[in-house]
Design a protein around this motif. Structure first.
Motif, PDB file in Angstrom:
ATOM      1  N   ALA A  22       0.666  -1.265   0.106  1.00  0.00           N
ATOM      2  CA  ALA A  22       0.031  -0.308   0.077  1.00  0.00           C
ATOM      3  C   ALA A  22       0.836   1.579   0.219  1.00  0.00           C
ATOM      4  O   ALA A  22       1.106   2.189   0.693  1.00  0.00           O
ATOM      5  N   PRO A  23       1.499   1.414  -1.008  1.00  0.00           N
ATOM      6  CA  PRO A  23       2.594   2.670  -1.188  1.00  0.00           C
ATOM      7  C   PRO A  23       1.881   3.615  -0.793  1.00  0.00           C
ATOM      8  O   PRO A  23       0.846   4.453  -1.467  1.00  0.00           O
ATOM      9  N   LEU A  24       2.709   5.043  -0.190  1.00  0.00           N
ATOM     10  CA  LEU A  24       2.160   6.116   0.161  1.00  0.00           C
ATOM     11  C   LEU A  24       3.344   7.633  -0.437  1.00  0.00           C
ATOM     12  O   LEU A  24       3.835   6.899  -1.879  1.00  0.00           O
ATOM     13  N   GLY A  25       2.346   8.360  -1.009  1.00  0.00           N
ATOM     14  CA  GLY A  25       3.091   9.280  -1.458  1.00  0.00           C
ATOM     15  C   GLY A  25       3.351  10.051  -2.648  1.00  0.00           C
ATOM     16  O   GLY A  25       4.644   9.786  -3.446  1.00  0.00           O
ATOM     17  N   ALA A  26       1.933   8.914  -3.731  1.00  0.00           N
ATOM     18  CA  ALA A  26       2.195   9.133  -5.305  1.00  0.00           C
ATOM     19  C   ALA A  26       3.727   8.342  -6.158  1.00  0.00           C
ATOM     20  O   ALA A  26       4.126   8.652  -7.055  1.00  0.00           O
ATOM     21  N   HIS A  27       3.795   7.189  -5.343  1.00  0.00           N
ATOM     22  CA  HIS A  27       3.678   6.254  -5.956  1.00  0.00           C
ATOM     23  C   HIS A  27       4.561   5.786  -7.291  1.00  0.00           C
ATOM     24  O   HIS A  27       5.671   5.935  -7.789  1.00  0.00           O
ATOM     25  N   PHE A  28       3.041   5.955  -8.112  1.00  0.00           N
ATOM     26  CA  PHE A  28       3.117   5.047  -9.090  1.00  0.00           C
ATOM     27  C   PHE A  28       2.720   7.158  -9.963  1.00  0.00           C
ATOM     28  O   PHE A  28       1.806   7.270 -11.087  1.00  0.00           O
ATOM     29  N   GLY A  29       2.602   7.991  -9.472  1.00  0.00           N
ATOM     30  CA  GLY A  29       3.120   8.977  -9.769  1.00  0.00           C
ATOM     31  C   GLY A  29       2.101  10.024  -9.747  1.00  0.00           C
ATOM     32  O   GLY A  29       1.244   9.855  -9.131  1.00  0.00           O
ATOM     33  N   GLN A  30       1.631  11.395  -9.446  1.00  0.00           N
ATOM     34  CA  GLN A  30       0.505  12.089  -9.293  1.00  0.00           C
ATOM     35  C   GLN A  30      -0.733  12.108 -10.430  1.00  0.00           C
ATOM     36  O   GLN A  30      -0.754  12.261 -11.795  1.00  0.00           O
ATOM     37  N   GLY A  31      -1.516  11.893  -9.376  1.00  0.00           N
ATOM     38  CA  GLY A  31      -2.932  12.789 -10.552  1.00  0.00           C
ATOM     39  C   GLY A  31      -3.481  13.847 -10.668  1.00  0.00           C
ATOM     40  O   GLY A  31      -2.240  14.477 -10.840  1.00  0.00           O
ATOM     41  N   SER A  32      -4.880  14.208 -11.279  1.00  0.00           N
ATOM     42  CA  SER A  32      -4.886  15.290 -11.655  1.00  0.00           C
ATOM     43  C   SER A  32      -6.474  15.252 -10.212  1.00  0.00           C
ATOM     44  O   SER A  32      -7.038  14.224 -10.062  1.00  0.00           O
ATOM     45  N   GLU A  33      -6.537  16.869 -10.217  1.00  0.00           N
ATOM     46  CA  GLU A  33      -8.235  16.509  -9.609  1.00  0.00           C
ATOM     47  C   GLU A  33      -9.497  15.810 -10.432  1.00  0.00           C
ATOM     48  O   GLU A  33      -9.131  15.694 -11.541  1.00  0.00           O
ATOM     49  N   PRO A  34     -10.207  16.249  -9.219  1.00  0.00           N
ATOM     50  CA  PRO A  34     -10.245  15.628  -8.289  1.00  0.00           C
ATOM     51  C   PRO A  34      -9.573  14.584  -7.273  1.00  0.00           C
ATOM     52  O   PRO A  34      -9.152  13.751  -7.133  1.00  0.00           O
ATOM     53  N   THR A  35      -9.365  15.137  -5.469  1.00  0.00           N
ATOM     54  CA  THR A  35      -9.130  14.103  -5.010  1.00  0.00           C
ATOM     55  C   THR A  35     -10.035  13.851  -4.655  1.00  0.00           C
ATOM     56  O   THR A  35     -10.832  14.481  -3.592  1.00  0.00           O
ATOM     57  N   TRP A  36     -11.145  12.415  -4.561  1.00  0.00           N
ATOM     58  CA  TRP A  36     -12.205  12.377  -3.827  1.00  0.00           C
ATOM     59  C   TRP A  36     -12.022  11.718  -1.987  1.00  0.00           C
ATOM     60  O   TRP A  36     -13.262  12.242  -1.621  1.00  0.00           O
ATOM     61  N   LEU A  37     -11.782  10.680  -2.391  1.00  0.00           N
ATOM     62  CA  LEU A  37     -11.297  10.287  -0.688  1.00  0.00           C
ATOM     63  C   LEU A  37     -10.386  11.004   0.173  1.00  0.00           C
ATOM     64  O   LEU A  37      -8.820  10.588  -0.603  1.00  0.00           O
ATOM     65  N   ASP A  38     -10.489  11.060   1.508  1.00  0.00           N
ATOM     66  CA  ASP A  38      -9.337  11.128   2.652  1.00  0.00           C
ATOM     67  C   ASP A  38      -9.511  10.796   4.090  1.00  0.00           C
ATOM     68  O   ASP A  38     -10.661  10.180   3.942  1.00  0.00           O
ATOM     69  N   ASN A  39      -8.833   9.677   4.426  1.00  0.00           N
ATOM     70  CA  ASN A  39      -8.619   8.853   5.619  1.00  0.00           C
ATOM     71  C   ASN A  39      -9.179   7.957   5.575  1.00  0.00           C
ATOM     72  O   ASN A  39     -10.657   7.846   6.337  1.00  0.00           O
ATOM     73  N   VAL A  40      -9.130   7.557   4.453  1.00  0.00           N
ATOM     74  CA  VAL A  40     -10.759   5.747   4.277  1.00  0.00           C
ATOM     75  C   VAL A  40      -9.524   4.837   5.415  1.00  0.00           C
ATOM     76  O   VAL A  40      -7.798   4.880   5.352  1.00  0.00           O
ATOM     77  N   ASN A  41     -10.840   4.541   5.998  1.00  0.00           N
ATOM     78  CA  ASN A  41     -10.310   3.292   7.355  1.00  0.00           C
ATOM     79  C   ASN A  41     -11.154   2.306   7.265  1.00  0.00           C
ATOM     80  O   ASN A  41     -12.016   2.354   7.192  1.00  0.00           O
ATOM     81  N   CYS A  42     -10.737   1.397   6.323  1.00  0.00           N
ATOM     82  CA  CYS A  42     -11.462   0.045   5.233  1.00  0.00           C
ATOM     83  C   CYS A  42     -10.812  -1.394   6.918  1.00  0.00           C
ATOM     84  O   CYS A  42      -9.750  -0.964   7.527  1.00  0.00           O
ATOM     85  N   SER A  43     -12.034  -1.913   6.924  1.00  0.00           N
ATOM     86  CA  SER A  43     -11.528  -2.724   7.912  1.00  0.00           C
ATOM     87  C   SER A  43     -10.547  -4.262   7.310  1.00  0.00           C
ATOM     88  O   SER A  43     -10.113  -5.264   8.187  1.00  0.00           O
ATOM     89  N   GLY A  44     -10.941  -3.989   6.329  1.00  0.00           N
ATOM     90  CA  GLY A  44     -10.725  -5.446   5.037  1.00  0.00           C
ATOM     91  C   GLY A  44     -11.287  -6.285   4.827  1.00  0.00           C
ATOM     92  O   GLY A  44     -11.024  -7.101   4.010  1.00  0.00           O
TER      93      GLY A  44
END
Length: 339
Positions: free
Chosen positions: A66-88
């Motif tokens: 679950a890499p962080l920090g735009a490991h696959f490059g930066q997307g473009s607007e919009p950012t739809w979700l933040d603070n996602v917290n799944c149980s799995g």
């Protein structure tokens, strides 16, 4: 609740997800479809539980990163979700707890990513120098089965490389280039168009019908290297005092297994340390220092020169071929362990 409202509710819960700019459809930057457009997911609180839901929703097997920090490059607007917290256990990413669509305090340098690994559940490459080259085997009805190389060519090999997240196909070697397999043969006359998602979707003789033997086993060599982040995930050190010391284990064919200490020396340890970004080592400790492992012993008689990028590039006897037991599991000592 009326039928219309139920359908609307289901649609909201089942928002479409995709992975972008990875190697194959099962790795990449996470994007979710909402209000008529694709947008990204912020990596605040992003972890393996969230990645597991994405892999499950896409039918991509298990999550391995679950890499962080735009490991696959930066997307473009919009950012739809933040603070996602799944149980799995959720079926869809949009079922997980989050701040609400479009509510975020992120930039695209924080775009979340996912690595899924489905190869161990359906196909694998055996006896190659790494996870992206080898004899092709397909898992079906409880057995790993080889593939006959009649009409096997560079239309078929790209499907395998994409399915494994290994990028483009370079060569489709024939006639046991990676040695003969054993057991049943899956199919003959496999004829892919190159556009399908899975080798099992390609036209073939059907019903396991073939006129081959294991001298006709097909192989694949993919040209792209595995992503460096994935390479770090494919090896680990266990039972040490930190992540840079312990018993050596590698991930292959869907499961973690150990490495036998026959011929294990400082050159082998150097490759492991470099692969894990753990600096250098000047010690290799004796077997049993970090306890015996369990499960499959994947490698034996590893003989690195010390210059390889990752451990599976080093000469060895072939995945799963060994004459060891777990009291011989290889261990190494990083610079953090020096006395």
């Amino acid at each position: 609740m009326t039928l219309t409202l139920m359908l609307v509710f289901f649609h909201l819960q089942a928002a479409e997800v995709r992975l972008v700019d990875g190697k194959g459809r099962c790795s990449g930057r996470v994007e979710i479809y909402h209000s008529g457009q694709w947008g990204t997911v912020c990596d605040d609180d992003w972890d393996m539980n969230d990645a597991a839901v994405v892999c499950g929703q896409l039918g991509c097997g298990s999550a391995v990163g679950a890499p962080l920090g735009a490991h696959f490059g930066q997307g473009s607007e919009p950012t739809w979700l933040d603070n996602v917290n799944c149980s799995g256990s959720e079926s869809y990413l949009s079922e997980c707890s989050h701040r609400s669509f479009g509510v975020e305090d992120c930039n695209h340098g924080e775009d979340a990513g996912v690595f899924c690994l489905s190869a161990g559940e359906e196909i694998r490459l055996v006896n190659g120098s790494d996870l992206c080259s080898g004899r092709l085997e397909v898992y079906q009805t409880g057995y790993w089965r080889t593939v006959c190389n009649d009409v096997w060519d560079l239309n078929d090999a790209p499907v395998v490389c994409r399915q494994l997240g290994c990028g483009r196909a370079d060569i489709a070697p024939e006639r046991t280039y990676f040695g003969q397999g054993s057991g049943p043969i899956w199919q003959d006359d496999v004829g892919c168009s190159g556009s399908v998602c899975s080798i099992t979707q390609c036209p073939h003789t059907g019903g396991g019908t073939h006129d081959c033997n294991h001298s006709n086993d097909a192989g694949v060599i993919c040209s792209d290297n595995l992503d460096p982040f994935f390479l770090k995930l494919s090896i680990r050190l266990v039972n040490g005092k930190d992540r840079c010391s312990g018993r050596v284990e590698i991930y292959y064919s869907g499961q973690w297994g150990t490495v036998c200490d026959d011929s294990w020396d400082i050159k082998d340890a150097e490759v492991v340390c470099r692969q894990l970004d753990c600096g250098v080592t000047n010690q290799v400790r004796s077997s049993g220092q970090y306890g015996p492992g369990s499960g499959t012993i994947w490698l034996d008689d590893v003989a690195c020169t010390g210059s390889e990028r990752h451990l599976t590039e080093c000469p060895h006897r072939g995945f799963g071929i060994h004459n060891c037991h777990h009291s011989e599991d290889a261990v190494l000592c990083s610079e953090q362990d020096r006395t």
